[in-house]
Design a protein around this motif. Sequence first.
Motif, PDB file in Angstrom:
ATOM      1  N   VAL A   1      -5.275   4.889  21.979  1.00  0.00           N
ATOM      2  CA  VAL A   1      -4.870   2.612  21.420  1.00  0.00           C
ATOM      3  C   VAL A   1      -6.328   2.808  20.451  1.00  0.00           C
ATOM      4  CG1 VAL A   1      -5.750   1.032  22.257  1.00  0.00           C
ATOM      5  CG2 VAL A   1      -4.334   2.520  23.694  1.00  0.00           C
ATOM      6  N   ALA A   2      -7.077   3.191  20.469  1.00  0.00           N
ATOM      7  CA  ALA A   2      -8.892   3.436  19.324  1.00  0.00           C
ATOM      8  C   ALA A   2      -7.852   4.029  18.249  1.00  0.00           C
ATOM      9  CB  ALA A   2      -9.615   3.876  19.957  1.00  0.00           C
ATOM     10  N   LEU A   3      -7.540   4.892  18.085  1.00  0.00           N
ATOM     11  CA  LEU A   3      -6.875   5.810  16.952  1.00  0.00           C
ATOM     12  C   LEU A   3      -6.034   4.804  16.481  1.00  0.00           C
ATOM     13  CD1 LEU A   3      -7.494   8.880  16.193  1.00  0.00           C
ATOM     14  CD2 LEU A   3      -5.392   9.105  15.987  1.00  0.00           C
TER      15      LEU A   3
ATOM     16  N   ILE B   1      -2.588  -0.014  13.574  1.00  0.00           N
ATOM     17  CA  ILE B   1      -1.692  -0.878  13.804  1.00  0.00           C
ATOM     18  C   ILE B   1      -2.482  -1.904  12.580  1.00  0.00           C
ATOM     19  CG2 ILE B   1      -2.187  -3.239  15.546  1.00  0.00           C
ATOM     20  CD1 ILE B   1      -2.597  -1.093  17.919  1.00  0.00           C
ATOM     21  N   VAL B   2      -3.923  -1.660  12.146  1.00  0.00           N
ATOM     22  CA  VAL B   2      -4.768  -2.883  11.720  1.00  0.00           C
ATOM     23  C   VAL B   2      -4.203  -2.408  10.043  1.00  0.00           C
ATOM     24  CG1 VAL B   2      -6.887  -3.072  10.373  1.00  0.00           C
ATOM     25  CG2 VAL B   2      -6.474  -2.378  12.534  1.00  0.00           C
ATOM     26  N   PRO B   3      -4.087  -1.058   9.255  1.00  0.00           N
ATOM     27  CA  PRO B   3      -3.174  -1.069   8.341  1.00  0.00           C
ATOM     28  C   PRO B   3      -1.588  -1.812   7.957  1.00  0.00           C
ATOM     29  CG  PRO B   3      -4.133   0.370   9.025  1.00  0.00           C
ATOM     30  CD  PRO B   3      -4.222   0.181  10.109  1.00  0.00           C
ATOM     31  N   LEU B   4      -1.155  -2.014   8.686  1.00  0.00           N
ATOM     32  CA  LEU B   4      -0.098  -1.623   9.056  1.00  0.00           C
ATOM     33  C   LEU B   4      -0.214  -3.970   9.471  1.00  0.00           C
ATOM     34  CD1 LEU B   4       2.496  -0.896  11.446  1.00  0.00           C
ATOM     35  CD2 LEU B   4       2.508  -0.582   8.992  1.00  0.00           C
ATOM     36  N   ALA B   5      -0.740  -4.399  10.128  1.00  0.00           N
ATOM     37  CA  ALA B   5      -1.354  -5.799   9.982  1.00  0.00           C
ATOM     38  C   ALA B   5      -1.682  -6.305   8.854  1.00  0.00           C
ATOM     39  CB  ALA B   5      -2.256  -6.033  10.991  1.00  0.00           C
ATOM     40  N   GLN B   6      -2.421  -5.473   7.752  1.00  0.00           N
ATOM     41  CA  GLN B   6      -3.130  -5.748   6.247  1.00  0.00           C
ATOM     42  C   GLN B   6      -2.413  -5.917   5.675  1.00  0.00           C
ATOM     43  OE1 GLN B   6      -5.463  -2.866   5.908  1.00  0.00           O
ATOM     44  NE2 GLN B   6      -7.832  -4.116   6.614  1.00  0.00           N
ATOM     45  N   LEU B   7      -1.130  -4.925   5.520  1.00  0.00           N
ATOM     46  CA  LEU B   7      -0.032  -5.113   4.875  1.00  0.00           C
ATOM     47  C   LEU B   7       0.897  -6.177   5.229  1.00  0.00           C
ATOM     48  CD1 LEU B   7       1.711  -2.340   3.095  1.00  0.00           C
ATOM     49  CD2 LEU B   7       3.522  -2.776   5.090  1.00  0.00           C
ATOM     50  N   VAL B   8       1.367  -6.580   6.623  1.00  0.00           N
ATOM     51  CA  VAL B   8       2.333  -7.894   6.333  1.00  0.00           C
ATOM     52  C   VAL B   8       1.583  -8.830   5.882  1.00  0.00           C
ATOM     53  CG1 VAL B   8       2.866  -9.315   7.980  1.00  0.00           C
ATOM     54  CG2 VAL B   8       3.182  -7.206   8.549  1.00  0.00           C
ATOM     55  N   LEU B   9      -0.093  -9.452   5.887  1.00  0.00           N
ATOM     56  CA  LEU B   9      -0.641  -9.893   5.645  1.00  0.00           C
ATOM     57  C   LEU B   9      -0.832  -9.949   3.704  1.00  0.00           C
ATOM     58  CD1 LEU B   9      -3.895  -9.942   7.900  1.00  0.00           C
ATOM     59  CD2 LEU B   9      -2.145 -11.596   7.575  1.00  0.00           C
TER      60      LEU B   9
ATOM     61  N   ILE C   1      -1.058  10.584  13.797  1.00  0.00           N
ATOM     62  CA  ILE C   1      -0.384   8.759  14.509  1.00  0.00           C
ATOM     63  C   ILE C   1       1.337   9.568  14.240  1.00  0.00           C
ATOM     64  CG2 ILE C   1       0.042   6.881  13.083  1.00  0.00           C
ATOM     65  CD1 ILE C   1      -2.115   6.982  12.610  1.00  0.00           C
ATOM     66  N   ILE C   2       1.525  10.269  13.481  1.00  0.00           N
ATOM     67  CA  ILE C   2       3.509  10.522  13.426  1.00  0.00           C
ATOM     68  C   ILE C   2       3.057  11.404  14.409  1.00  0.00           C
ATOM     69  CG2 ILE C   2       4.219   9.801  11.421  1.00  0.00           C
ATOM     70  CD1 ILE C   2       3.814  12.170  10.417  1.00  0.00           C
ATOM     71  N   GLY C   3       2.476  12.554  14.597  1.00  0.00           N
ATOM     72  CA  GLY C   3       2.549  13.312  15.863  1.00  0.00           C
ATOM     73  C   GLY C   3       2.969  13.446  17.516  1.00  0.00           C
ATOM     74  N   ALA C   4       1.139  12.778  17.872  1.00  0.00           N
ATOM     75  CA  ALA C   4       1.052  11.896  19.421  1.00  0.00           C
ATOM     76  C   ALA C   4       2.247  11.586  20.045  1.00  0.00           C
ATOM     77  CB  ALA C   4      -0.319  11.047  19.084  1.00  0.00           C
ATOM     78  N   PRO C   5       3.192  10.722  19.248  1.00  0.00           N
ATOM     79  CA  PRO C   5       4.605  10.517  19.864  1.00  0.00           C
ATOM     80  C   PRO C   5       4.998  10.774  20.297  1.00  0.00           C
ATOM     81  CG  PRO C   5       3.297   8.505  17.574  1.00  0.00           C
ATOM     82  CD  PRO C   5       3.072  10.333  17.714  1.00  0.00           C
ATOM     83  N   TYR C   6       4.940  11.677  19.521  1.00  0.00           N
ATOM     84  CA  TYR C   6       5.977  13.484  20.089  1.00  0.00           C
ATOM     85  C   TYR C   6       5.223  13.929  21.324  1.00  0.00           C
ATOM     86  CZ  TYR C   6       8.999  13.419  16.502  1.00  0.00           C
ATOM     87  OH  TYR C   6      10.061  13.279  15.339  1.00  0.00           O
ATOM     88  N   THR C   7       3.716  14.228  21.180  1.00  0.00           N
ATOM     89  CA  THR C   7       3.451  14.775  22.842  1.00  0.00           C
ATOM     90  C   THR C   7       3.223  13.372  23.468  1.00  0.00           C
ATOM     91  OG1 THR C   7       1.759  15.417  21.478  1.00  0.00           O
ATOM     92  CG2 THR C   7       0.975  15.419  23.087  1.00  0.00           C
ATOM     93  N   VAL C   8       3.291  11.981  23.542  1.00  0.00           N
ATOM     94  CA  VAL C   8       3.308  10.920  24.752  1.00  0.00           C
ATOM     95  C   VAL C   8       5.037  11.905  25.630  1.00  0.00           C
ATOM     96  CG1 VAL C   8       2.928   8.728  25.355  1.00  0.00           C
ATOM     97  CG2 VAL C   8       1.651  10.029  23.433  1.00  0.00           C
TER      98      VAL C   8
END
Lengths: 591, 375
Positions: A23-25, A31-39, A462-469
């Motif tokens: 969650v930290a990573l 999360i923060v970059p995407l939020a910044q993008l929307v802002l 970030i794009i690889g960890a979801p597969y592991t999960v």
Amino acid sequence: MPHRRDALGREHLLPVLLLLPIVALFSVGYIVPLAQLVLKSLQHEGAWSLKSYIEIANSPAFLWIVLKTLALAATVTIVCLLIAYPLAYAISKCPPRPAAFLLLIVTLPYLTSVLIRTYAWIVLLSPNGPVNQLLLHLGLISEPLQMVFNSVGVYVGMVQVQLPLMVFPLYAVLARVNPSLAKAAQSLGSPPSDAFLRVTLPASMPGVISGCTLVFLSSLGFYITPELLGGPDSYLIAQGISLRVLILGNFDEAAAQSSILMLTVIAVFLIFRQRIAEELDDRPNNNVSSTGKSSTGLSPRSPILERLTAVLHGPLMRLHEALTVVRRPALYVSAGLTLLLLVLPFVVVIPLAFSNAPYLTFPPPGYSLRWFSSLLKNTQWLDALSFSLRWAGLSALLSVAIGVPAAFALVRYRFSARVPVYLLLISPLIVPHVVIAVSLFFALAGSSLIDNPLAFALSYTIIGAPYTVVVMIAGLKRFNRTLELAAASLGSSPLVTLRTVTFPLLLPTLASGAIFAFIVGFDDVVFGLFLSGPTATPLPMRMWDNIRLEISPQIAVIAVLFLIVLALLMVLRLFVGAVVQGRRPQESLHA
Amino acid sequence: MSVSTATVSAKVTAGLATSQSRRGAVSVNSLTKNFGPVKAVDDVSLSIEPGEFVALLGSSGSGKSTLLMMIAGFEASSSGDIMLDGMRINDVPSYRRGFGMVFQSYALFPHMTIAENIAYPLRRRGLRGADVEREVVKALKLVALDGYGTRLPSQLSGGQQQRVALARALVFRPPLLLMDEPLGALDRKLRQQLQMEIKLIHKEVGSTIIFVTHDQEEALSMADRVAVLEQGRLQQCGTPRELYEQPAIAFVADFIGEMNFLPVELRQSGGEVCARSADLGLEVMQEAGQVLTSGDRGLLAVRPEYVGLTPDERATAMVLESAYTGTNQSVLVQVGSIRLTARTSVSAGRPLFQSGQRVRFEIDAAHTRVFPAAR
């Protein structure tokens, strides 16, 4: 079974600790970059403003692109469904061993770089490519058809690229449909085709829905295939975004378009969330509660429909009898053609790698290893290869390190934020990579992290960890927890149980998760487009430039090497499985 | 978590066949387990002697497995005590209780050989080298699987796997062995064979055994005492013979063996109850064991073997259906609106009863019981 007391302990803190790293990573890199993008999309020259959205809304060109993107995604989804269903159905009817082999064939393209497959389609569909040659030879056409660098190429390439995403969920559902159901329907008077329509097809609807959702969503944000196979007329939203960032420097509009794309995808995703979050639940999902049935338990069908069915029953039976002869061959031919579509790129790429021609031509006039040696002499390629191996490898390890504890927390503990956290962790599978990459580009712009390997390690994770999960969750759910109870009854503390029973048995799953994460990073083009530079150039960027600028057999060589590496990884995975399943008896007691 | 568990997880010291020197007395007092509003186990009290073989018998959802899981330490109790040799062990984690456990699914570790599986609990107790090897060989011998040590669980049949599971649960000489439907996954022949083997092994090792099953035949034939559970409550606990011959309530009478329940009217006279049925032309006097009041409707319970049949052309009762099972014939008889089953032994020379045949029936009053008709 009611809940058992957890063998790992009852502390509420533990799931939090297990989820903390990922969650930290994700917060920092996602999360923060995407939020910044929307802002950012809601601002103009430092002040709050809807200017970008107004400009977009007033631009007929953008609306046209959106419509075209939606139409393409919908068409690709429908075509994929139509050709994937017979294949998935045929595989589900196969005995286990052939079925496993056929699934491997379906998996192979999924694991192979989209770049490689797209490159193969350029070769296949080009005016003097094998497809045109075959059609000319058969006398079906007199002039070569223009099939590449226009929307035809985009459709063919997209369908092939997305097909596995449709086959997997369909197969998963069809394989679970109890074959006795169709037999029972037949014994009750339904001819096989009728039994299929009334029993098998409705039972497979969950697979149809998740397959269509996956293909549609990932088509919406697709970048590589349309960019390489399409012409000026097949310009889609993801290309529009990257063009604005990389060429035009129109960041506000890019942010706005990215936000629209992302929010659309997230909205569709959340609509089908129920189905996706079900993956987490142990409850069988067939406990359908009260449906709109009458008190007799029969569905209230209109008398007209009933009468129509009765009238049509005789002719239908006769039609069915007439079709019996072709039904099976039709299924197998259709399934076979779909398989061919899946493997065709590899059929082309492999001979091409051994071509002795100094330029791209198919079939090769002769064979040699010149393109292999040219690769080995080219330090640019080798540097890029080592860069990709190193950083995709590192992020695969990182993905395992943070993804495995997260999967444990999600499967083994009940806490209120469980489903939202799960959806967050798998969302990078759904949110278009272009959007994530643009958001990272904005977040990192001006810092020393652009053109820096660390940015790649972060984004690959970030794009690889979801597969592991996802892989680990599936493995943990299959895991027989009675084994842990047995270990406890034999005197193992929770940690000893983890070390001696749980971990060794999950090792193959762990290996799969790592391989997936590695391949996702190793194949990436989109992050490379935004984050690479003169010092940090991953292999796919070199390939990308080669395909766009000169298109030589060099890519085929890399494809062959890639396939070899893939085969090695699969062998490694089988080996890990074999080691776990059956160690040599000699070491049994004297360990 | 309690720390005073040293005796519970005692190390292996004596030979395998040595008895536990009277360890392994288990008792549960007012034990309850709530799953939300549902009481899976409801105020169960049960006391088990060292070395005793007790079966927990009940249908699915009766709470028998939950009770076992609480004793094993895999499930926390909501209230009540679990005692081992006078010590409360509710808060001792499962891995420190030192009980052997055999699961229905065998739960052998698939990545370890048979020998490694059996060595597992010994290793956890600090045994190494030749000691381990000796104990493993002995345990394999106990379950008649000598020489199977180097195989993997997947190379063994279901019955063999369950024997390995038994050896693994016994090798560290637990004072108490818990078995959760251990034979449920096996076919009938194998099950009967293993039932005998488990009884023999029980004699040999002397551990207390708590055995969960839904198969009443299995419970009756194996256990010293059977505890019948229904809806989380302990309905009756006694020797197989007590349960069969003196069921305390109608549920137990019905659950164990076959039973006819005939509707009767009750009339109390002094210390006795008279159960009458006009339809059957029947009157039975019984000691008023339960609170039965005059005018109540009741049920007269009689086992099929205590219903006698004689062919009689003028009788009102008629044979509906019959089943021949070798030594016996089960006969379903219609008397007015009532049906009852009789079991008659088949003897040479006497013809079998046929459907449609008129018969006279007799009920052996000494082997009947009367229950209130609260069902």
